[in-house]
Enzyme design. Structure first.
Site, PDB file in Angstrom:
ATOM      1  CB  ILE A 197     -13.345   3.614  -6.831  1.00  0.00           C
ATOM      2  CG1 ILE A 197     -12.329   4.746  -6.925  1.00  0.00           C
ATOM      3  CG2 ILE A 197     -13.782   3.159  -8.202  1.00  0.00           C
ATOM      4  CD1 ILE A 197     -10.967   4.238  -7.369  1.00  0.00           C
ATOM      5  CB  THR A 216      -1.024  -0.041   1.175  1.00  0.00           C
ATOM      6  OG1 THR A 216      -1.905   1.044   1.031  1.00  0.00           O
ATOM      7  CG2 THR A 216      -0.354   0.029   2.546  1.00  0.00           C
ATOM      8  N   GLY A 266     -17.867   1.884  -3.556  1.00  0.00           N
ATOM      9  CA  GLY A 266     -16.468   1.494  -3.774  1.00  0.00           C
ATOM     10  C   GLY A 266     -15.957   0.380  -2.887  1.00  0.00           C
ATOM     11  N   GLY A 321     -10.795  11.580 -13.074  1.00  0.00           N
ATOM     12  CA  GLY A 321      -9.508  11.388 -12.410  1.00  0.00           C
ATOM     13  C   GLY A 321      -8.516  10.673 -13.312  1.00  0.00           C
ATOM     14  CE  LYS A 364      -1.708   0.743  -3.661  1.00  0.00           C
ATOM     15  NZ  LYS A 364      -3.064   0.941  -4.155  1.00  0.00           N
ATOM     16  NE  ARG A 403      -6.461  19.330  -9.662  1.00  0.00           N
ATOM     17  CZ  ARG A 403      -6.186  19.230  -8.370  1.00  0.00           C
ATOM     18  NH1 ARG A 403      -6.817  19.996  -7.494  1.00  0.00           N
ATOM     19  NH2 ARG A 403      -5.300  18.357  -7.933  1.00  0.00           N
ATOM     20  N   GLY A 461      -5.290   9.438 -11.675  1.00  0.00           N
ATOM     21  CA  GLY A 461      -4.249   8.977 -10.762  1.00  0.00           C
ATOM     22  C   GLY A 461      -4.060   7.474 -10.893  1.00  0.00           C
ATOM     23  N   GLY A 462      -3.463   6.877  -9.865  1.00  0.00           N
ATOM     24  CA  GLY A 462      -3.187   5.439  -9.885  1.00  0.00           C
ATOM     25  C   GLY A 462      -4.456   4.619 -10.033  1.00  0.00           C
TER      26      GLY A 462
HETATM   27  P1  NAP Z   1      -4.135   9.899  -6.807  1.00  0.00           P
HETATM   28  O1  NAP Z   1      -3.186   9.119  -7.629  1.00  0.00           O
HETATM   29  O2  NAP Z   1      -3.614  10.864  -5.817  1.00  0.00           O
HETATM   30  O3  NAP Z   1      -5.138  10.687  -7.827  1.00  0.00           O
HETATM   31  C1  NAP Z   1      -6.053  11.615  -7.341  1.00  0.00           C
HETATM   32  C2  NAP Z   1      -6.935  12.137  -8.470  1.00  0.00           C
HETATM   33  O4  NAP Z   1      -7.881  13.055  -7.905  1.00  0.00           O
HETATM   34  C3  NAP Z   1      -6.182  12.913  -9.547  1.00  0.00           C
HETATM   35  O5  NAP Z   1      -6.755  12.667 -10.802  1.00  0.00           O
HETATM   36  C4  NAP Z   1      -6.402  14.368  -9.123  1.00  0.00           C
HETATM   37  O6  NAP Z   1      -6.331  15.302 -10.197  1.00  0.00           O
HETATM   38  C5  NAP Z   1      -7.828  14.299  -8.611  1.00  0.00           C
HETATM   39  N1  NAP Z   1      -8.120  15.406  -7.705  1.00  0.00           N
HETATM   40  C6  NAP Z   1      -7.683  15.583  -6.441  1.00  0.00           C
HETATM   41  N2  NAP Z   1      -8.151  16.747  -5.935  1.00  0.00           N
HETATM   42  C7  NAP Z   1      -8.885  17.331  -6.915  1.00  0.00           C
HETATM   43  C8  NAP Z   1      -9.634  18.552  -7.018  1.00  0.00           C
HETATM   44  N3  NAP Z   1      -9.712  19.401  -5.981  1.00  0.00           N
HETATM   45  N4  NAP Z   1     -10.281  18.820  -8.168  1.00  0.00           N
HETATM   46  C9  NAP Z   1     -10.226  17.946  -9.210  1.00  0.00           C
HETATM   47  N5  NAP Z   1      -9.527  16.782  -9.183  1.00  0.00           N
HETATM   48  C10 NAP Z   1      -8.871  16.476  -8.052  1.00  0.00           C
HETATM   49  O7  NAP Z   1      -5.093   8.932  -5.979  1.00  0.00           O
HETATM   50  P2  NAP Z   1      -5.509   7.414  -6.320  1.00  0.00           P
HETATM   51  O8  NAP Z   1      -4.522   6.485  -5.738  1.00  0.00           O
HETATM   52  O9  NAP Z   1      -5.809   7.348  -7.781  1.00  0.00           O
HETATM   53  O10 NAP Z   1      -6.850   7.248  -5.436  1.00  0.00           O
HETATM   54  C11 NAP Z   1      -8.002   8.039  -5.704  1.00  0.00           C
HETATM   55  C12 NAP Z   1      -9.158   7.594  -4.824  1.00  0.00           C
HETATM   56  O11 NAP Z   1      -9.519   6.262  -5.120  1.00  0.00           O
HETATM   57  C13 NAP Z   1      -8.858   7.621  -3.318  1.00  0.00           C
HETATM   58  O12 NAP Z   1      -9.985   8.144  -2.665  1.00  0.00           O
HETATM   59  C14 NAP Z   1      -8.684   6.160  -2.950  1.00  0.00           C
HETATM   60  O13 NAP Z   1      -9.042   5.876  -1.626  1.00  0.00           O
HETATM   61  C15 NAP Z   1      -9.667   5.506  -3.917  1.00  0.00           C
HETATM   62  N6  NAP Z   1      -9.318   4.107  -4.218  1.00  0.00           N
HETATM   63  C16 NAP Z   1     -10.270   3.166  -3.933  1.00  0.00           C
HETATM   64  C17 NAP Z   1     -10.000   1.837  -4.209  1.00  0.00           C
HETATM   65  C18 NAP Z   1     -11.018   0.790  -3.890  1.00  0.00           C
HETATM   66  O14 NAP Z   1     -10.653  -0.395  -3.780  1.00  0.00           O
HETATM   67  N7  NAP Z   1     -12.285   1.143  -3.767  1.00  0.00           N
HETATM   68  C19 NAP Z   1      -8.759   1.458  -4.777  1.00  0.00           C
HETATM   69  C20 NAP Z   1      -7.830   2.450  -5.070  1.00  0.00           C
HETATM   70  C21 NAP Z   1      -8.125   3.784  -4.776  1.00  0.00           C
HETATM   71  P3  NAP Z   1      -4.908  15.912 -10.688  1.00  0.00           P
HETATM   72  O15 NAP Z   1      -4.274  14.861 -11.521  1.00  0.00           O
HETATM   73  O16 NAP Z   1      -5.272  17.126 -11.416  1.00  0.00           O
HETATM   74  O17 NAP Z   1      -4.125  16.189  -9.417  1.00  0.00           O
END
Ligand code: NAP
Length: 288
Positions: free
Chosen positions: A230, A62, A253, A129, A66, A154, A131-132
């Protein structure tokens, strides 16, 4: 001999994985242990190198490990890890460590188990989004042969990179030859782009406990579209609440988290565990 597995993170105390795997170990009466290993980034390589001699049959990764685990394992990774550029599950194969990314499976199974008749091929998917987690979701959508995928972010450059990486990889995967058509749009267009969507997925951190709310209008989305967030803490996000009020099918999610764990458990302990309502309640009770 007791089979040992752990989730490696820094910090790691918050992880729900021990509750989840512990539930299954008890349910299936398996001689196994699932613990926590707090490992600093600079110690990850050494920890993985010693994993087997320390008595582990595998691990989960985690935050923040990763992506580094993916780099360390190099060629010993499967297509899901390549697509996402990150490893969250490690297991032993032919005496070596192998890595995969089970978020892809977790995402798809969560949708299909909530709505077994959902047809991914029917139309456009909108992914909020880049991100990862978005990489795992887009990878799952390509695998399910979604004809058109729109990544809304964004930071447009980040979304373009996701598109470029995933298209490059999908050229080399059997059955993915007919690439999904992937487009990137800016965050400001999110309210209009959901028009004609078959599925909308929020993969941003917006709406998560401690984060700002996700601000999106669902006025233009078809009523028969499926809406999936999610984010699982809270379970019922503002997006899901609004989607239900609008008349859409919704999927939360938590199921993605539970289903992604199935793959690792099966590889380590040899039993494909079931995701049940009782398991959901068990994990939810730890989130309160
Ligand atoms: P990450 O890599 O940090 O990506 C975050 C994303 O959110 C980016 O696209 C970012 O945009 C966007 N974002 C953040 N603040 C914003 C704002 N104020 N306005 C517009 N866009 C915004 O995070 P991640 O690892 O992908 O995880 C994202 C979410 O998924 C988390 O809440 C995590 O807990 C959840 N998740 C859930 C599972 C599950 O099993 N259900 C698995 C994995 C992750 P920018 O690129 O412009 O910064």
């Amino acid at each position: 001999m007791t089979k040992k597995v752990a989730v490696i993170g820094y910090p790691v105390k918050h992880s729900l994985s021990p509750f989840l795997h512990g539930y299954w170990l008890k349910k299936y009466n398996i001689d196994g242990e699932y613990g926590l290993l707090e490992v600093k980034p600079e110690d990850l390589k050494g920890t993985l190198a010693r994993l087997e001699s320390d008595g582990y049959v595998g691990c989960n990764l985690t935050i923040p490990h990763k992506e580094e685990a993916y780099r360390i394992l190099g060629n010993n990774t499967g297509i899901t890890a390549h697509s996402v550029g990150a490893v969250n599950t490690i297991y032993m194969q032919y005496g070596e460590l192998w890595g995969s990314n089970s978020d892809v499976y977790g995402f798809v199974q969560n949708i299909l188990n909530s709505h077994s008749d959902f047809d991914f091929t029917k139309g456009k998917a909108v992914v909020l989004g880049a991100g990862g987690a978005a990489r795992a979701v887009v990878c799952g959508l390509i695998g399910e042969k979604v004809p058109e995928i729109i990544i809304v972010n964004r930071t447009v450059e980040k979304a373009e990179k996701v598109k470029e990486d995933l298209l490059k990889i999908s050229d080399h995967v059997d059955g993915w030859e007919d690439n999904s058509d992937i487009k990137v749009v800016h965050w400001d267009e999110r309210n209009e782009i959901v028009k004609d969507a078959n599925i909308l997925v929020n993969t941003t951190s917006l709406g998560m406990k401690g984060q700002p709310e996700l601000d999106i209008s669902l006025e233009n989305i078809p009523k028969n579209a499926l809406v999936n967030d999610i984010v699982y803490n809270p379970l019922e996000t503002k997006l899901l609440k609004n989607a239900m009020e609008h008349g859409n099918f919704v999927v939360d999610g938590l199921g993605m988290l539970l289903y992604q764990a199935v793959a690792g458990f099966e590889m380590w302990f040899g039993i494909k565990p079931e995701v049940t309502e009782d398991l959901r309640e068990h994990v939810l009770s730890q989130m309160k």
